[in-house]
Design an enzyme around this catalytic site. Structure first.
Site, PDB file in Angstrom:
ATOM      1  CG  ASP A 108      35.581  28.390  18.037  1.00 30.48           C
ATOM      2  OD1 ASP A 108      35.102  28.803  19.128  1.00 30.48           O
ATOM      3  OD2 ASP A 108      36.501  29.167  17.348  1.00 30.48           O
ATOM      4  CB  SER A 109      32.271  31.673  17.994  1.00 30.51           C
ATOM      5  OG  SER A 109      33.869  31.966  18.243  1.00 30.51           O
ATOM      6  CB  CYS A 126      33.823  27.773  21.610  1.00 32.90           C
ATOM      7  SG  CYS A 126      33.310  29.408  22.020  1.00 32.90           S
ATOM      8  CD  GLU A 154      36.378  34.132  13.301  1.00 32.73           C
ATOM      9  OE1 GLU A 154      35.757  34.001  12.329  1.00 32.73           O
ATOM     10  OE2 GLU A 154      36.656  32.994  13.950  1.00 32.73           O
ATOM     11  CB  CYS A 179      39.596  32.795  23.888  1.00 34.26           C
ATOM     12  SG  CYS A 179      39.166  33.071  22.248  1.00 34.26           S
ATOM     13  CG  HIS A 224      39.428  32.587  17.901  1.00 31.80           C
ATOM     14  ND1 HIS A 224      38.185  32.054  18.426  1.00 31.80           N
ATOM     15  CD2 HIS A 224      39.108  33.039  16.956  1.00 31.80           C
ATOM     16  CE1 HIS A 224      37.202  32.155  17.611  1.00 31.80           C
ATOM     17  NE2 HIS A 224      37.653  32.792  16.536  1.00 31.80           N
TER      18      HIS A 224
HETATM   19  N1  DGL Z   1      37.140  30.524  20.511  1.00 29.49           N
HETATM   20  C1  DGL Z   1      35.988  31.320  21.518  1.00 29.49           C
HETATM   21  C2  DGL Z   1      36.442  30.815  22.962  1.00 29.49           C
HETATM   22  O1  DGL Z   1      37.194  29.990  23.034  1.00 29.49           O
HETATM   23  C3  DGL Z   1      35.931  32.783  21.104  1.00 29.49           C
HETATM   24  C4  DGL Z   1      34.797  33.281  21.558  1.00 29.49           C
HETATM   25  C5  DGL Z   1      34.136  34.438  20.598  1.00 29.49           C
HETATM   26  O2  DGL Z   1      33.874  34.187  19.909  1.00 29.49           O
HETATM   27  O3  DGL Z   1      34.078  35.598  21.406  1.00 29.49           O
HETATM   28  O4  DGL Z   1      36.126  31.331  23.672  1.00 29.49           O
END
Ligand code: DGL
Length: 254
Positions: A11-12, A74, A152, A184, A186
């Protein structure tokens, strides 16, 4: 497929831990390697080319660690990059599916809300899902600008996050939605705050359990289930500061 390898997850940042949790529940004998690209989060603020390059790099990292499949935990990276990844690398990829289909099917008010990053809304992947499953349903989209950054920073339950969430959710509530799709990975960490803001008749959809079931199906089709009980350690990597990653792992997994 060599079944005795890890499942790779990226993931990011720390958001994909919400998917990893569902994966571990669905596949308790499997072992996982998780990569948080926290140095480059949020992906939502990056160009599609940058998101693609970062997704390739994350996949290469996981391949060096010898994984049997990759779960792109992600929505943003799935939307932009998964088709390219599938062409570029010789292993199965499982991506995020925005839970628009179950939300549309469950809506009595015929209005559903989706909270995600702007890049997710721009991607064909999301727009194809919407056009396929939402006949007669009004889909109200909302960009959750700033929410990934707060998760984050370890601020998933802060007053600042609650205020920002209320700012995004109140117009959806006023529009009469009865289903809220979290687009998302997160955002599931924000569910306690979301539940404080939305009325009880609004159902929240997190696609993680469906992604875990799809991972099970892919392993099944490829004879990929590990033989015997779990025999490898789970490993966690971050490209940035791992303080939040470690504290979330401790909270979630003990
Ligand atoms: N967890 C990522 C998603 O599902 C976050 C994206 C981001 O870093 O902006 O889109």
């Amino acid at each position: 497929m060599n079944s005795n390898l890890h499942i790779g997850v990226f993931d990011s940042g720390v958001g994909g831990l919400s998917v990893l949790k569902a994966l571990r529940e669905e596949l308790p004998d499997e072992s996982f390697i998780y990569l948080a690209d926290s140095a480059n989060a949020p992906y939502g603020r990056r160009t599609p080319d940058q998101i693609l390059a970062l997704s390739m790099k994350n996949t290469e990292f996981l391949l060096e660690k010898n994984v049997k499949v990759v779960v792109v935990a992600c929505n943003t990276a799935t939307g932009i990059a998964i088709n390219y990844l599938r062409k570029a690398f010789p292993l199965p990829f499982i991506g995020m599916e925005p839970a628009v289909k179950p939300a549309a099917a469950g809506s009595l008010t015929k209005r559903i809300g989706v909270l995600a990053t702007s890049r997710t809304f721009e991607a064909d992947h999301f727009n194809q899902t919407v056009s396929q499953y939402t006949d007669g349903i009004e889909v109200i989209v909302k960009v959750g600008e700033g929410l990934v950054e707060l998760v984050e920073q370890g601020l998933a339950d802060s007053p600042k996050t609650e205020r920002l969430l209320a700012h995004y959710l109140n117009p959806l509530i006023e529009a009469g939605i009865d289903q809220l799709v979290l687009g998302c990975t997160h955002y599931p960490f924000l569910i306690p705050l979301i539940q404080k803001i939305i009325p009880e008749n609004i159902t929240i959809h997190d696609p993680a359990p469906a992604v875990a079931r799809q991972t099970r199906r892919i392993l099944e089709q490829n004879d990929g289930f590990v033989i015997g009980p779990k025999n490898l350690e789970d490993n966690f990597y971050s490209t940035g500061d791992r303080t939040i990653l470690d504290s979330m792992i401790n909270t979630i997994y003990g």
